[in-house]
Design an enzyme around this catalytic site. Structure first.
Site, PDB file in Angstrom:
ATOM      1  N   PRO A 227      13.653 -10.674 -10.322  1.00 44.01           N
ATOM      2  CA  PRO A 227      14.583 -10.289  -9.251  1.00 44.01           C
ATOM      3  C   PRO A 227      15.952  -9.822  -9.722  1.00 44.01           C
ATOM      4  CG  PRO A 227      14.490 -12.657  -9.455  1.00 44.01           C
ATOM      5  CD  PRO A 227      13.492 -12.131 -10.433  1.00 44.01           C
ATOM      6  N   ASP A 250      13.242   1.443 -12.794  1.00 41.51           N
ATOM      7  CA  ASP A 250      13.595   1.874 -11.450  1.00 41.51           C
ATOM      8  C   ASP A 250      15.094   1.943 -11.203  1.00 41.51           C
ATOM      9  OD1 ASP A 250      11.018   2.167 -10.665  1.00 41.51           O
ATOM     10  OD2 ASP A 250      10.796   0.092 -10.036  1.00 41.51           O
ATOM     11  N   LYS A 272      16.396   7.045  -7.874  1.00 39.49           N
ATOM     12  CA  LYS A 272      17.363   7.955  -7.299  1.00 39.49           C
ATOM     13  C   LYS A 272      18.727   7.625  -7.913  1.00 39.49           C
ATOM     14  CE  LYS A 272      16.259   8.493  -2.989  1.00 39.49           C
ATOM     15  NZ  LYS A 272      16.152   8.236  -1.574  1.00 39.49           N
ATOM     16  N   GLY A 303      11.083  -3.928 -10.731  1.00 38.44           N
ATOM     17  CA  GLY A 303      11.706  -5.136 -10.192  1.00 38.44           C
ATOM     18  C   GLY A 303      10.630  -6.094  -9.699  1.00 38.44           C
ATOM     19  N   GLY A 304      10.919  -7.383  -9.773  1.00 44.08           N
ATOM     20  CA  GLY A 304       9.989  -8.379  -9.244  1.00 44.08           C
ATOM     21  C   GLY A 304       8.673  -8.369  -9.985  1.00 44.08           C
ATOM     22  N   ASP A 305       7.586  -8.334  -9.239  1.00 46.49           N
ATOM     23  CA  ASP A 305       6.253  -8.267  -9.827  1.00 46.49           C
ATOM     24  C   ASP A 305       5.727  -6.846  -9.660  1.00 46.49           C
ATOM     25  OD1 ASP A 305       3.717 -10.073 -10.650  1.00 46.49           O
ATOM     26  OD2 ASP A 305       3.115  -8.387  -9.369  1.00 46.49           O
ATOM     27  N   ILE A 308       3.315  -6.142  -6.589  1.00 47.09           N
ATOM     28  CA  ILE A 308       3.692  -6.443  -5.205  1.00 47.09           C
ATOM     29  C   ILE A 308       4.654  -5.365  -4.732  1.00 47.09           C
ATOM     30  CG2 ILE A 308       4.857  -8.085  -3.669  1.00 47.09           C
ATOM     31  CD1 ILE A 308       3.803 -10.312  -5.427  1.00 47.09           C
ATOM     32  N   THR A 333       8.429 -12.458  -8.247  1.00 49.78           N
ATOM     33  CA  THR A 333       8.626 -11.582  -7.105  1.00 49.78           C
ATOM     34  C   THR A 333       9.789 -12.077  -6.244  1.00 49.78           C
ATOM     35  OG1 THR A 333       7.473 -10.441  -5.334  1.00 49.78           O
ATOM     36  CG2 THR A 333       6.981 -12.781  -5.592  1.00 49.78           C
ATOM     37  N   ALA A 334      10.351 -11.139  -5.455  1.00 45.70           N
ATOM     38  CA  ALA A 334      11.557 -11.457  -4.669  1.00 45.70           C
ATOM     39  C   ALA A 334      11.351 -12.696  -3.798  1.00 45.70           C
ATOM     40  CB  ALA A 334      11.952 -10.251  -3.820  1.00 45.70           C
ATOM     41  N   MET A 389      11.648  -4.833   1.815  1.00 40.28           N
ATOM     42  CA  MET A 389      12.094  -3.502   2.245  1.00 40.28           C
ATOM     43  C   MET A 389      12.243  -3.440   3.755  1.00 40.28           C
ATOM     44  SD  MET A 389       9.718  -1.154  -0.243  1.00 40.28           S
ATOM     45  CE  MET A 389       8.214  -2.079   0.003  1.00 40.28           C
TER      46      MET A 389
HETATM   47  N1  SAH Z   1       7.928  -5.541  -6.792  1.00 37.83           N
HETATM   48  C1  SAH Z   1       9.083  -6.119  -6.140  1.00 37.83           C
HETATM   49  C2  SAH Z   1       9.278  -5.573  -4.760  1.00 37.83           C
HETATM   50  C3  SAH Z   1       9.591  -4.109  -4.732  1.00 37.83           C
HETATM   51  S1  SAH Z   1       9.954  -3.547  -3.131  1.00 37.83           S
HETATM   52  C4  SAH Z   1       8.944  -7.649  -6.120  1.00 37.83           C
HETATM   53  O1  SAH Z   1       7.880  -8.159  -6.448  1.00 37.83           O
HETATM   54  O2  SAH Z   1       9.921  -8.311  -5.801  1.00 37.83           O
HETATM   55  C5  SAH Z   1      11.695  -3.685  -3.098  1.00 37.83           C
HETATM   56  C6  SAH Z   1      12.092  -4.806  -2.172  1.00 37.83           C
HETATM   57  O3  SAH Z   1      11.987  -6.048  -2.836  1.00 37.83           O
HETATM   58  C7  SAH Z   1      13.504  -4.748  -1.681  1.00 37.83           C
HETATM   59  O4  SAH Z   1      13.648  -3.855  -0.594  1.00 37.83           O
HETATM   60  C8  SAH Z   1      13.717  -6.179  -1.260  1.00 37.83           C
HETATM   61  O5  SAH Z   1      13.106  -6.436  -0.012  1.00 37.83           O
HETATM   62  C9  SAH Z   1      12.948  -6.924  -2.314  1.00 37.83           C
HETATM   63  N2  SAH Z   1      13.801  -7.366  -3.428  1.00 37.83           N
HETATM   64  C10 SAH Z   1      13.727  -6.983  -4.696  1.00 37.83           C
HETATM   65  N3  SAH Z   1      14.643  -7.625  -5.452  1.00 37.83           N
HETATM   66  C11 SAH Z   1      15.307  -8.433  -4.603  1.00 37.83           C
HETATM   67  C12 SAH Z   1      16.380  -9.351  -4.757  1.00 37.83           C
HETATM   68  N4  SAH Z   1      16.949  -9.562  -5.946  1.00 37.83           N
HETATM   69  N5  SAH Z   1      16.822  -9.997  -3.653  1.00 37.83           N
HETATM   70  C13 SAH Z   1      16.251  -9.811  -2.452  1.00 37.83           C
HETATM   71  N6  SAH Z   1      15.248  -8.946  -2.247  1.00 37.83           N
HETATM   72  C14 SAH Z   1      14.782  -8.272  -3.312  1.00 37.83           C
END
Ligand code: SAH
Length: 480
Positions: A227, A250, A272, A303-305, A308, A333-334, A389
């Site tokens: 995250p 990203d 972007k 970001g995250g996983d 997902i 993941t977030a 999102m």
């Molecule tokens: N693959 C990522 C998600 C990608 S979609 C995962 O597993 O987390 C992008 C969305 O993830 C963002 O719009 C938000 O809803 C969430 N997100 C990602 N990082 C975040 C963070 N640090 N805090 C809160 N939401 C987050």
């Protein structure tokens, strides 16, 4: 003193220590960890020094020393306990460009001594530019515990094989990949486990294998970056970043995540940015394939996983379709990051039996895409929804949930930039969320947690929105 860390050769020319007391002795012992022999300028050596001289580790020189003794030394440490003499030595050394250190007198030094973690050929030197020596000592203690005691032997065995590997494996990406594989593979494990014979055997086998299939194969690693907090990277993710030739990321990677990349790695943002659109998925796929076909190790950092809401599935498809070797390293993941930050369980025996990850965006156009989710089935009051999102469509989702039978009083917590320094949390109810678009006033990536778990006690500050604006009741919106 702004300092640049380097390692000085003490083989080709000897180090010189000026002084014959305990302070000098401690520096001499330090130098002898690497230098075969040290010149020591003193007319009154203490007993321990005379003993070292008997063994040949130390060559005693009569004082006062002159420029002749100093020129050509690899370095000088002046530890005479006599300020005037230390100053004189420092002046001469600096005049002849010989690095000089006077303990505890920074203004007389052209170099400082690092806190050292010593594993034979592997040395870690820690410096704080004089700002916090105790911090350096603490770091050393930490590294002492984490660095494998036989890591130096691993380097030694690698040295033995250097020329053999150089002869068998072309320089550049291929050779780097060879060593990466070696240091994370069975040969290294055997050496670290004190079975060097097996380690050598495995290393020879790896060279033989390389000879029979010389064309280096590039590969793709889908890596979850978590995250944002770099401490939430997995060890495997860090290793992958260190092995990458190319990192496609990203953008908005938490500060510090890309610091784990190799200095030479090519980091490409596919996000972007000002004046430039993000690359399309097709363009990203084409980049991946092109780099991998050049024999490169490509990390697709997300970001995250990666699996997902990360379009990792599409990249897996392209890898399979083009026969590219691919590996996936999961990330935090977030939803789980937010749960940890709030110290709020996603499931709970009493209030939530399931957790569903939903996206607030459609695949292509960014509009709301909730039709495929059966919210009514989840409306029993014992489910948690983690909405990714979903910031811009939050009010639509909230109306939809209420329309599907969720209680208007269902608690919601929205968290933006979870685990990053500027994390923010806002708590409200579905009813309030439904009443107005933009009610959350959050920016940056944010996750919505919907469900009774959000009414449990959470850690840290939460901003609360407790009222619906009178003009826009949810019922009006619902029936509009
Ligand atoms: N693959 C990522 C998600 C990608 S979609 C995962 O597993 O987390 C992008 C969305 O993830 C963002 O719009 C938000 O809803 C969430 N997100 C990602 N990082 C975040 C963070 N640090 N805090 C809160 N939401 C987050």
């Amino acid at each position: 003193m702004a300092s640049f860390p380097i390692f000085i050769d003490v083989d080709a020319s000897k180090p010189l220590v000026v002084g014959g007391g305990d302070l000098a002795l401690s520096k001499i012992r330090l130098l002898l960890k690497r230098a075969k022999s040290v010149d020591v300028a003193t007319n009154a050596p203490i007993a321990a020094l005379r003993e070292l001289a008997c063994h040949g580790a130390v060559t005693l020189i009569a004082t006062p020393i002159t420029e002749i003794d100093i020129r050509g030394c690899s370095l000088v440490i002046s530890a005479t306990n006599d300020v005037v003499e230390d100053e004189r030595v420092s002046l001469i050394a600096r005049a002849f460009g010989v690095p000089v250190n006077v303990p505890d007198r920074p203004h007389l030094c052209s170099f400082s001594l690092a806190a050292i973690v010593d594993r034979g050929s592997v040395t870690v030197a820690i410096g704080t530019e004089g700002a916090a020596p105790i911090l350096a000592t603490r770091l050393r203690a930490e590294l002492e515990q984490t660095l494998h005691p036989r890591i130096g032997r691993l380097a030694e065995v690698a040295r033995e094989f250097r020329s053999k590997v150089a002869a068998a494996v072309p320089a550049g990406a291929q050779r780097r990949a060879f060593w990466e594989r070696m240091f994370s593979g069975a040969a290294a494990n055997a050496i670290l486990a004190d079975n060097e014979a097996l380690g050598r055997q495995l290393l020879n086998a790896q060279i033989a294998e390389q000879r029979s299939t010389p064309q280096a194969a590039g590969r793709l690693i889908l890596v979850g970056a978590g995250p944002g907090d770099p401490d939430l990277l997995t060890l495997k993710a860090v290793r992958a970043l260190k092995s990458a030739d190319v990192i496609l990321h990203d953008g908005l990677m938490g500060e510090g995540v890309l610091d784990h990349a190799r200095r030479e790695a090519q980091c490409v943002s596919v996000a972007k940015s000002k004046g430039r659109h993000s690359l399309s998925q097709a363009e990203i796929n084409a980049l991946i394939v092109a780099f991998v076909r050049q024999g490169k190790t490509v990390v697709r950092l997300k970001g995250g996983d990666p699996l997902i809401f990360g379009r990792g599935g599409e990249e897996l498809d392209i890898a399979r379709a083009t026969g590219i070797s691919v590996e996936v390293i999961p990330g935090i993941t977030a939803a789980t990051a937010v749960a940890a930050s709030l110290q709020m369980p996603l499931t709970h025996r009493d209030v939530s039996r399931s957790v569903t990850f939903v996206s607030g965006h459609a695949a292509g156009d960014g509009g709301a895409d909730f039709d495929q989710v059966d919210f009514a089935a989840l409306a029993s009051g014992s489910a948690t929804l983690a909405v990714y999102m979903g910031l811009s469509t939050a009010h639509i989702l909230a109306s939809k949930l209420i329309g599907s039978g969720w209680l208007p009083t269902t608690p919601v917590i929205a968290v933006s930039r979870a685990t990053q320094v500027n994390e923010r949390r806002v708590a409200l109810t579905l009813e309030i969320l439904a009443a107005k678009s933009g009610a959350l006033k959050l920016d940056g990536p944010a996750l919505l947690m919907v469900g009774e778990v959000a009414s449990l006690e959470v850690a840290g500050q939460v901003e609360r929105i407790a009222h619906i604006e009178p003009s826009k009741k949810h019922s009006e919106l619902e029936h509009a």
